[in-house]
Design a protein around this motif. Structure first.
Motif, mmCIF file in Angstrom:
data_model
loop_
_atom_site.group_PDB
_atom_site.id
_atom_site.type_symbol
_atom_site.label_atom_id
_atom_site.label_comp_id
_atom_site.label_asym_id
_atom_site.label_seq_id
_atom_site.Cartn_x
_atom_site.Cartn_y
_atom_site.Cartn_z
ATOM 1 N N VAL A 118 0.841 -1.201 0.000
ATOM 2 C CA VAL A 118 0.000 0.000 0.000
ATOM 3 C C VAL A 118 0.881 1.258 0.000
ATOM 4 C CG1 VAL A 118 -1.788 1.297 1.216
ATOM 5 C CG2 VAL A 118 -1.825 -1.220 1.242
ATOM 6 N N ALA A 119 1.731 1.364 1.027
ATOM 7 C CA ALA A 119 2.618 2.523 1.136
ATOM 8 C C ALA A 119 4.071 2.166 0.864
ATOM 9 C CB ALA A 119 2.492 3.142 2.524
ATOM 10 N N TRP A 120 4.412 0.889 0.970
ATOM 11 C CA TRP A 120 5.782 0.411 0.752
ATOM 12 C C TRP A 120 5.741 -1.099 0.544
ATOM 13 C CZ3 TRP A 120 4.602 3.008 5.464
ATOM 14 C CH2 TRP A 120 4.177 2.167 6.479
ATOM 15 N N ASP A 121 6.872 -1.647 0.174
ATOM 16 C CA ASP A 121 7.017 -3.096 0.060
ATOM 17 C C ASP A 121 7.834 -3.592 1.249
ATOM 18 O OD1 ASP A 121 5.656 -3.347 -2.407
ATOM 19 O OD2 ASP A 121 7.469 -2.732 -3.493
ATOM 20 N N VAL A 122 7.268 -4.525 1.981
ATOM 21 C CA VAL A 122 7.938 -5.032 3.174
ATOM 22 C C VAL A 122 9.178 -5.832 2.799
ATOM 23 C CG1 VAL A 122 7.758 -6.736 5.034
ATOM 24 C CG2 VAL A 122 5.937 -5.050 4.695
ATOM 25 N N ALA A 123 10.275 -5.562 3.496
ATOM 26 C CA ALA A 123 11.508 -6.339 3.366
ATOM 27 C C ALA A 123 11.715 -7.082 4.680
ATOM 28 C CB ALA A 123 12.699 -5.424 3.079
ATOM 29 N N ALA A 124 11.908 -8.379 4.623
ATOM 30 C CA ALA A 124 12.008 -9.202 5.826
ATOM 31 C C ALA A 124 13.079 -8.700 6.806
ATOM 32 C CB ALA A 124 12.273 -10.661 5.447
ATOM 33 N N PRO A 125 14.290 -8.335 6.339
ATOM 34 C CA PRO A 125 15.293 -7.858 7.297
ATOM 35 C C PRO A 125 14.867 -6.585 8.021
ATOM 36 C CG PRO A 125 16.320 -8.446 5.212
ATOM 37 C CD PRO A 125 14.848 -8.422 4.972
ATOM 38 N N VAL A 126 14.181 -5.712 7.300
ATOM 39 C CA VAL A 126 13.700 -4.472 7.923
ATOM 40 C C VAL A 126 12.594 -4.791 8.928
ATOM 41 C CG1 VAL A 126 12.552 -2.267 7.503
ATOM 42 C CG2 VAL A 126 14.357 -3.046 5.956
ATOM 43 N N ALA A 127 11.705 -5.710 8.570
ATOM 44 C CA ALA A 127 10.635 -6.114 9.484
ATOM 45 C C ALA A 127 11.215 -6.694 10.772
ATOM 46 C CB ALA A 127 9.728 -7.138 8.806
ATOM 47 N N LEU A 128 12.258 -7.501 10.640
ATOM 48 C CA LEU A 128 12.906 -8.079 11.822
ATOM 49 C C LEU A 128 13.540 -6.987 12.683
ATOM 50 C CD1 LEU A 128 14.584 -11.251 10.263
ATOM 51 C CD2 LEU A 128 12.686 -11.202 11.891
ATOM 52 N N ALA A 129 14.143 -6.003 12.036
ATOM 53 C CA ALA A 129 14.757 -4.900 12.778
ATOM 54 C C ALA A 129 13.701 -4.091 13.526
ATOM 55 C CB ALA A 129 15.541 -3.994 11.824
ATOM 56 N N VAL A 130 12.579 -3.822 12.866
ATOM 57 C CA VAL A 130 11.489 -3.071 13.509
ATOM 58 C C VAL A 130 10.948 -3.856 14.703
ATOM 59 C CG1 VAL A 130 9.171 -2.124 13.207
ATOM 60 C CG2 VAL A 130 10.869 -1.859 11.390
ATOM 61 N N GLY A 131 10.759 -5.162 14.523
ATOM 62 C CA GLY A 131 10.275 -6.002 15.613
ATOM 63 C C GLY A 131 11.261 -6.066 16.763
ATOM 64 N N ALA A 132 12.555 -6.190 16.452
ATOM 65 C CA ALA A 132 13.583 -6.253 17.494
ATOM 66 C C ALA A 132 13.632 -4.957 18.291
ATOM 67 C CB ALA A 132 14.944 -6.541 16.869
ATOM 68 N N MET A 133 13.520 -3.821 17.600
ATOM 69 C CA MET A 133 13.522 -2.540 18.310
ATOM 70 C C MET A 133 12.304 -2.432 19.223
ATOM 71 S SD MET A 133 15.048 0.400 15.763
ATOM 72 C CE MET A 133 13.709 0.261 14.569
ATOM 73 N N GLY A 134 11.161 -2.925 18.761
ATOM 74 C CA GLY A 134 9.958 -2.895 19.587
ATOM 75 C C GLY A 134 10.130 -3.696 20.864
ATOM 76 N N VAL A 135 10.701 -4.887 20.736
ATOM 77 C CA VAL A 135 10.934 -5.744 21.909
ATOM 78 C C VAL A 135 11.922 -5.080 22.869
ATOM 79 C CG1 VAL A 135 11.912 -7.940 22.685
ATOM 80 C CG2 VAL A 135 10.374 -7.891 20.712
ATOM 81 N N LEU A 136 12.999 -4.529 22.325
ATOM 82 C CA LEU A 136 14.005 -3.871 23.162
ATOM 83 C C LEU A 136 13.437 -2.632 23.858
ATOM 84 C CD1 LEU A 136 17.103 -4.219 20.814
ATOM 85 C CD2 LEU A 136 16.868 -5.224 23.097
ATOM 86 N N LEU A 137 12.576 -1.896 23.167
ATOM 87 C CA LEU A 137 11.939 -0.732 23.792
ATOM 88 C C LEU A 137 11.062 -1.155 24.971
ATOM 89 C CD1 LEU A 137 11.019 1.413 20.661
ATOM 90 C CD2 LEU A 137 12.433 2.172 22.576
ATOM 91 N N LEU A 138 10.318 -2.226 24.800
ATOM 92 C CA LEU A 138 9.497 -2.721 25.901
ATOM 93 C C LEU A 138 10.365 -3.169 27.065
ATOM 94 C CD1 LEU A 138 6.785 -4.774 23.952
ATOM 95 C CD2 LEU A 138 6.532 -2.524 25.010
ATOM 96 N N TRP A 139 11.473 -3.832 26.751
ATOM 97 C CA TRP A 139 12.409 -4.272 27.798
ATOM 98 C C TRP A 139 12.986 -3.086 28.548
ATOM 99 C CZ3 TRP A 139 18.021 -3.911 27.141
ATOM 100 C CH2 TRP A 139 18.720 -4.402 28.257
ATOM 101 N N ARG A 140 13.364 -2.042 27.819
ATOM 102 C CA ARG A 140 13.946 -0.865 28.459
ATOM 103 C C ARG A 140 12.914 -0.104 29.300
ATOM 104 N NH1 ARG A 140 19.441 -0.373 28.748
ATOM 105 N NH2 ARG A 140 19.444 1.863 28.365
ATOM 106 N N HIS A 141 11.648 -0.338 29.016
ATOM 107 C CA HIS A 141 10.587 0.349 29.759
ATOM 108 C C HIS A 141 9.939 -0.551 30.818
ATOM 109 C CE1 HIS A 141 10.892 3.301 26.479
ATOM 110 N NE2 HIS A 141 10.279 4.136 27.289
#
Length: 209
Positions: free
Chosen positions: A166-189
């Motif tokens: 729709v707005a972009w084409d998903v790239a698996a490595p980028v998706a993994l990076a976004v997910g990893a940052m989300g998990v780390l943000l929750l851990w830091r909080h």
């Protein structure tokens, strides 16, 4: 050659991410070290507790910029350097990890909200804007920066996946990076989550103690 280029890009992103602007800006503006008051987190929200809004704003912008710059550079020139989506994801994650564990500041960094936002803007500008809008909406209505960050961290991977085709084409490595940052943000909080549940979390703009 390509392997060395990848290593250089990732190392450079980590080094840029390791610049703790909360500490640097506070020093330049003659303020107390943000690691000594409030939440002791070297980030823009804690700098705001010093009462200096300008310092907090500059810290916020620079922390976001250091996340955006390495990703933007690889997105712009990566193809010429033989770098693909895998490197893009690694560079974004490296810049984020640099903020969390800065090599120049004893590996004790901030929680990474602004830097993560910069990385997301580098990945996909509309993704970054959607996540920022989520953060602002929660922050304005609740005045809890931590809650806003938690909600944004949870929403970011879903925004990225739902925007595919729709707005972009998903790239698996980028998706993994976004997910990893989300998990780390929750851990830091984690501590913030406990304080939110207990009703003891500080609101945006509360003064340092």
């Amino acid at each position: 050659m390509a392997e060395w280029t990848v290593l250089f890009a990732v190392a450079a992103a980590y080094a840029v991410g390791s610049l703790s602007f909360a500490v640097l800006v506070s020093r330049l503006m003659g303020l107390s070290d943000p690691r000594t008051y409030g939440s002791k987190n070297p980030g823009a929200t804690n700098v705001l507790r010093s009462g200096n809004k300008a310092a907090a704003a500059v810290t916020l912008l620079l922390d976001g910029f250091k996340g955006w710059l390495p990703v933007w550079a690889v997105a712009q020139w990566g193809e010429a350097w033989g770098l693909g989506p895998a490197t893009l994801g690694l560079v974004g994650l490296a810049a984020f990890l640099g903020h969390l564990f800065p090599v120049f500041f004893g590996f004790k960094g901030g929680k990474g909200v602004a830097t993560a936002a910069g990385v997301l803007l580098g990945f996909e500008p509309w993704l970054g804007l959607a996540v920022l809008l989520s953060w602002v909406s929660v922050a304005v209505f609740t005045r809890y920066s931590s809650l806003a960050a938690i909600v944004a961290a949870v929403f970011a991977p879903f925004f990225y996946l739902f925007g595919d085709g729709v707005a972009w084409d998903v790239a698996a490595p980028v998706a993994l990076a976004v997910g990893a940052m989300g998990v780390l943000l929750l851990w830091r909080h984690a501590a913030n989550i406990q304080r939110l549940i207990a009703g003891q979390e500080s609101r945006i703009g509360s003064q340092k103690k």
